[in-house]
Design a protein around this motif. Structure first.
Motif, PDB file in Angstrom:
ATOM      1  N   VAL A  53       0.859  -1.198   0.000  1.00  0.00           N
ATOM      2  CA  VAL A  53       0.000   0.000   0.000  1.00  0.00           C
ATOM      3  C   VAL A  53       0.892   1.244   0.000  1.00  0.00           C
ATOM      4  O   VAL A  53       0.714   2.170  -0.806  1.00  0.00           O
ATOM      5  CB  VAL A  53      -0.941   0.020   1.242  1.00  0.00           C
ATOM      6  CG1 VAL A  53      -1.620   1.369   1.390  1.00  0.00           C
ATOM      7  CG2 VAL A  53      -1.979  -1.084   1.155  1.00  0.00           C
ATOM      8  N   TYR A  79       1.113   4.096  -2.980  1.00  0.00           N
ATOM      9  CA  TYR A  79       0.708   5.494  -2.789  1.00  0.00           C
ATOM     10  C   TYR A  79       1.896   6.461  -2.768  1.00  0.00           C
ATOM     11  O   TYR A  79       1.709   7.647  -3.028  1.00  0.00           O
ATOM     12  CB  TYR A  79      -0.235   5.625  -1.583  1.00  0.00           C
ATOM     13  CG  TYR A  79      -1.584   5.095  -1.988  1.00  0.00           C
ATOM     14  CD1 TYR A  79      -2.472   5.895  -2.702  1.00  0.00           C
ATOM     15  CD2 TYR A  79      -1.928   3.767  -1.769  1.00  0.00           C
ATOM     16  CE1 TYR A  79      -3.681   5.392  -3.155  1.00  0.00           C
ATOM     17  CE2 TYR A  79      -3.136   3.246  -2.219  1.00  0.00           C
ATOM     18  CZ  TYR A  79      -4.007   4.077  -2.910  1.00  0.00           C
ATOM     19  OH  TYR A  79      -5.196   3.572  -3.380  1.00  0.00           O
ATOM     20  N   TYR A  94      -2.025  11.951  -7.806  1.00  0.00           N
ATOM     21  CA  TYR A  94      -3.320  11.458  -7.300  1.00  0.00           C
ATOM     22  C   TYR A  94      -4.460  12.445  -7.569  1.00  0.00           C
ATOM     23  O   TYR A  94      -5.520  12.072  -8.084  1.00  0.00           O
ATOM     24  CB  TYR A  94      -3.226  11.138  -5.800  1.00  0.00           C
ATOM     25  CG  TYR A  94      -4.488  10.507  -5.269  1.00  0.00           C
ATOM     26  CD1 TYR A  94      -4.678   9.131  -5.327  1.00  0.00           C
ATOM     27  CD2 TYR A  94      -5.522  11.294  -4.748  1.00  0.00           C
ATOM     28  CE1 TYR A  94      -5.847   8.545  -4.862  1.00  0.00           C
ATOM     29  CE2 TYR A  94      -6.700  10.714  -4.290  1.00  0.00           C
ATOM     30  CZ  TYR A  94      -6.855   9.346  -4.346  1.00  0.00           C
ATOM     31  OH  TYR A  94      -8.024   8.774  -3.902  1.00  0.00           O
ATOM     32  N   ARG A 130     -17.280  12.102  -2.542  1.00  0.00           N
ATOM     33  CA  ARG A 130     -16.823  12.805  -1.320  1.00  0.00           C
ATOM     34  C   ARG A 130     -17.882  13.812  -0.881  1.00  0.00           C
ATOM     35  O   ARG A 130     -18.179  13.950   0.295  1.00  0.00           O
ATOM     36  CB  ARG A 130     -15.503  13.537  -1.578  1.00  0.00           C
ATOM     37  CG  ARG A 130     -14.341  12.625  -1.864  1.00  0.00           C
ATOM     38  CD  ARG A 130     -13.024  13.411  -1.978  1.00  0.00           C
ATOM     39  NE  ARG A 130     -11.993  12.570  -2.548  1.00  0.00           N
ATOM     40  CZ  ARG A 130     -11.617  12.571  -3.833  1.00  0.00           C
ATOM     41  NH1 ARG A 130     -12.158  13.428  -4.677  1.00  0.00           N
ATOM     42  NH2 ARG A 130     -10.692  11.738  -4.268  1.00  0.00           N
ATOM     43  N   GLU A 151     -11.172  10.989   9.655  1.00  0.00           N
ATOM     44  CA  GLU A 151     -11.168  10.417   8.313  1.00  0.00           C
ATOM     45  C   GLU A 151     -10.026   9.420   8.204  1.00  0.00           C
ATOM     46  O   GLU A 151      -8.846   9.750   8.312  1.00  0.00           O
ATOM     47  CB  GLU A 151     -11.048  11.505   7.225  1.00  0.00           C
ATOM     48  CG  GLU A 151     -11.192  10.856   5.854  1.00  0.00           C
ATOM     49  CD  GLU A 151     -11.282  11.783   4.661  1.00  0.00           C
ATOM     50  OE1 GLU A 151     -11.676  12.960   4.825  1.00  0.00           O
ATOM     51  OE2 GLU A 151     -10.957  11.307   3.560  1.00  0.00           O
ATOM     52  N   GLY A 160      -7.612   7.004   6.164  1.00  0.00           N
ATOM     53  CA  GLY A 160      -7.072   7.038   4.807  1.00  0.00           C
ATOM     54  C   GLY A 160      -7.389   8.349   4.122  1.00  0.00           C
ATOM     55  O   GLY A 160      -7.900   8.381   3.006  1.00  0.00           O
ATOM     56  N   ASP A 213      -3.423   8.403   7.806  1.00  0.00           N
ATOM     57  CA  ASP A 213      -3.076   7.665   6.591  1.00  0.00           C
ATOM     58  C   ASP A 213      -1.753   6.949   6.853  1.00  0.00           C
ATOM     59  O   ASP A 213      -0.992   7.366   7.731  1.00  0.00           O
ATOM     60  CB  ASP A 213      -2.924   8.632   5.403  1.00  0.00           C
ATOM     61  CG  ASP A 213      -3.140   7.933   4.071  1.00  0.00           C
ATOM     62  OD1 ASP A 213      -4.214   8.127   3.462  1.00  0.00           O
ATOM     63  OD2 ASP A 213      -2.252   7.167   3.631  1.00  0.00           O
ATOM     64  N   VAL A 214      -1.482   5.895   6.075  1.00  0.00           N
ATOM     65  CA  VAL A 214      -0.181   5.223   6.242  1.00  0.00           C
ATOM     66  C   VAL A 214       0.852   5.756   5.255  1.00  0.00           C
ATOM     67  O   VAL A 214       1.995   5.343   5.290  1.00  0.00           O
ATOM     68  CB  VAL A 214      -0.271   3.686   6.086  1.00  0.00           C
ATOM     69  CG1 VAL A 214      -0.883   3.065   7.318  1.00  0.00           C
ATOM     70  CG2 VAL A 214      -0.986   3.282   4.824  1.00  0.00           C
ATOM     71  N   ASP A 229      -2.024   3.770  11.310  1.00  0.00           N
ATOM     72  CA  ASP A 229      -2.686   2.663  10.626  1.00  0.00           C
ATOM     73  C   ASP A 229      -4.165   2.636  11.024  1.00  0.00           C
ATOM     74  O   ASP A 229      -4.491   2.552  12.203  1.00  0.00           O
ATOM     75  CB  ASP A 229      -1.986   1.350  11.046  1.00  0.00           C
ATOM     76  CG  ASP A 229      -2.562   0.127  10.343  1.00  0.00           C
ATOM     77  OD1 ASP A 229      -3.577   0.261   9.634  1.00  0.00           O
ATOM     78  OD2 ASP A 229      -1.978  -0.961  10.530  1.00  0.00           O
ATOM     79  N   ALA A 230      -5.045   2.699  10.035  1.00  0.00           N
ATOM     80  CA  ALA A 230      -6.493   2.731  10.291  1.00  0.00           C
ATOM     81  C   ALA A 230      -6.995   1.448  10.948  1.00  0.00           C
ATOM     82  O   ALA A 230      -8.105   1.414  11.475  1.00  0.00           O
ATOM     83  CB  ALA A 230      -7.242   2.967   8.984  1.00  0.00           C
ATOM     84  N   ALA A 248     -13.280   7.143   2.802  1.00  0.00           N
ATOM     85  CA  ALA A 248     -13.602   7.424   1.404  1.00  0.00           C
ATOM     86  C   ALA A 248     -12.589   6.724   0.500  1.00  0.00           C
ATOM     87  O   ALA A 248     -11.411   7.073   0.508  1.00  0.00           O
ATOM     88  CB  ALA A 248     -13.595   8.936   1.159  1.00  0.00           C
ATOM     89  N   TYR A 249     -13.061   5.719  -0.225  1.00  0.00           N
ATOM     90  CA  TYR A 249     -12.216   4.962  -1.160  1.00  0.00           C
ATOM     91  C   TYR A 249     -11.061   4.283  -0.422  1.00  0.00           C
ATOM     92  O   TYR A 249      -9.924   4.298  -0.897  1.00  0.00           O
ATOM     93  CB  TYR A 249     -11.697   5.886  -2.275  1.00  0.00           C
ATOM     94  CG  TYR A 249     -12.776   6.764  -2.858  1.00  0.00           C
ATOM     95  CD1 TYR A 249     -13.807   6.209  -3.619  1.00  0.00           C
ATOM     96  CD2 TYR A 249     -12.803   8.140  -2.636  1.00  0.00           C
ATOM     97  CE1 TYR A 249     -14.824   7.001  -4.135  1.00  0.00           C
ATOM     98  CE2 TYR A 249     -13.813   8.939  -3.136  1.00  0.00           C
ATOM     99  CZ  TYR A 249     -14.813   8.367  -3.886  1.00  0.00           C
ATOM    100  OH  TYR A 249     -15.818   9.158  -4.390  1.00  0.00           O
TER     101      TYR A 249
HETATM  102  C1  LIG Z   1      -7.720   5.596  -2.800  1.00  0.00           C
HETATM  103  S1  LIG Z   1      -6.881   6.537  -1.563  1.00  0.00           S
HETATM  104  C2  LIG Z   1      -8.228   7.515  -0.921  1.00  0.00           C
HETATM  105  C3  LIG Z   1      -7.750   8.842  -0.384  1.00  0.00           C
HETATM  106  C4  LIG Z   1      -8.853   9.822   0.045  1.00  0.00           C
HETATM  107  N1  LIG Z   1      -9.700   9.259   1.081  1.00  0.00           N
HETATM  108  C5  LIG Z   1      -9.687  10.289  -1.123  1.00  0.00           C
HETATM  109  O1  LIG Z   1     -10.900  10.505  -0.959  1.00  0.00           O
HETATM  110  O2  LIG Z   1      -9.125  10.516  -2.199  1.00  0.00           O
HETATM  111  C6  LIG Z   1      -6.645   5.341  -0.274  1.00  0.00           C
HETATM  112  C7  LIG Z   1      -5.807   5.878   0.887  1.00  0.00           C
HETATM  113  O3  LIG Z   1      -5.875   4.935   1.974  1.00  0.00           O
HETATM  114  C8  LIG Z   1      -4.600   4.888   2.583  1.00  0.00           C
HETATM  115  N2  LIG Z   1      -4.476   3.644   3.369  1.00  0.00           N
HETATM  116  C9  LIG Z   1      -4.390   2.380   2.925  1.00  0.00           C
HETATM  117  N3  LIG Z   1      -4.282   1.515   3.940  1.00  0.00           N
HETATM  118  C10 LIG Z   1      -4.330   2.252   5.082  1.00  0.00           C
HETATM  119  C11 LIG Z   1      -4.280   1.932   6.465  1.00  0.00           C
HETATM  120  N4  LIG Z   1      -4.174   0.673   6.896  1.00  0.00           N
HETATM  121  N5  LIG Z   1      -4.339   2.941   7.356  1.00  0.00           N
HETATM  122  C12 LIG Z   1      -4.471   4.236   6.935  1.00  0.00           C
HETATM  123  N6  LIG Z   1      -4.514   4.596   5.635  1.00  0.00           N
HETATM  124  C13 LIG Z   1      -4.455   3.610   4.712  1.00  0.00           C
HETATM  125  C14 LIG Z   1      -3.632   4.980   1.402  1.00  0.00           C
HETATM  126  O4  LIG Z   1      -2.334   5.335   1.808  1.00  0.00           O
HETATM  127  C15 LIG Z   1      -4.329   6.040   0.541  1.00  0.00           C
HETATM  128  O5  LIG Z   1      -3.913   7.336   0.868  1.00  0.00           O
END
Ligand SMILES: C[S@@+](CC[C@H](N)C(=O)[O-])C[C@H]1O[C@@H](n2cnc3c(N)ncnc32)[C@H](O)[C@@H]1O
Length: 211
Positions: free
Chosen positions: A6, A10, A17, A29, A46, A48, A68-69, A96-97, A113-114
């Motif tokens: 991941v 990213y 992005y 959103r 929020e 991620g 976010d990670v 980490d979420a 979101a996503y």
């Molecule tokens: C598709 S992006 C969505 C970003 C934002 N929410 C948006 O609306 O555009 C997914 C995000 O989730 C984050 N992510 C993935 N696994 C995660 C975790 N375990 N903890 C926190 N963030 C995470 C990724 O780093 C990335 O920034």
């Protein structure tokens, strides 16, 4: 998908992005924010938060915490906090979420979101959303789920082995997620281009936590 893949995906995506996923995911959103039951002084987490594209959409009288990670994604979010003068954004941290440091019942609302098809363990992420949200609070998720259309579904299945490269799981079914997590959906709306994504507003039924 594991945390390292991941973060790798990213780190690669952070600089482009907003160009690729800004406008296309924007209606989803907006639908999330428009459907939130918030009062002045509420606290919202929020999961991620990425490059912070949702941040300017939240009401300014609500405290926002973003995790976010991916540090490169968060750097972009911090830039938006400054450029949009978002004093209500209190935290943008690498967390980490699936295992946050926040105490139980710390937030009125949690948003993903996503994100649920990106995290390594979606059920753990939802459990964590439940834990940190007040019992009377809500969880709001917007995501693409595996299409029931046979052609699109087959395409998504074919993409599945590339999950680590594309940075999300294209073939996760909504009903499997709901079954695994016991999510109590109070509102469901199709959003974005071709209504291909789904917004789920959920009651925080803490009793359904898996762990
Ligand atoms: C598709 S992006 C969505 C970003 C934002 N929410 C948006 O609306 O555009 C997914 C995000 O989730 C984050 N992510 C993935 N696994 C995660 C975790 N375990 N903890 C926190 N963030 C995470 C990724 O780093 C990335 O920034």
């Amino acid at each position: 998908m594991d945390l390292t893949s991941v973060q790798k995906a990213y780190r690669r995506l952070a600089s482009t992005y907003d160009t690729f996923f800004g406008a296309i995911f924007h209606p989803g959103r907006k639908a999330v924010v428009e459907n939130l039951d918030l009062s002045p002084g509420d606290r919202l987490l929020e999961m991620g938060v990425g490059t912070g594209l949702s941040l300017p959409l939240y009401p300014r009288d609500v405290e926002i915490y973003g995790i976010d990670v991916s540090e490169p994604m968060l750097e972009k979010a911090r830039e938006k906090k400054v450029s949009h003068h978002l004093d209500n954004v209190k935290e943008l941290e690498v967390v980490d979420a699936e295992a946050t440091h926040y105490p139980d019942d710390a937030f009125d609302v949690t948003v993903a979101a996503y994100v649920v098809t990106v995290v390594p363990n979606p059920a753990k992420c939802i459990d964590e959303m439940r834990r940190v949200t007040k019992p009377e609070g809500e969880l709001v998720i917007v995501n693409h789920f595996h299409s029931e259309n046979p052609v699109l579904g087959a395409f998504e299945k074919a993409l599945a082995p590339l999950s680590a490269t594309v940075g999300f799981r294209p073939n996760m079914r909504e009903r499997d997620l709901i079954e695994q997590t016991g999510l109590e959906v109070t509102e469901r709306r199709r959003v974005n281009l071709f209504r291909y994504w789904t917004m789920l507003k959920c009651r925080n039924n803490k009793a359904a936590r898996a762990s």
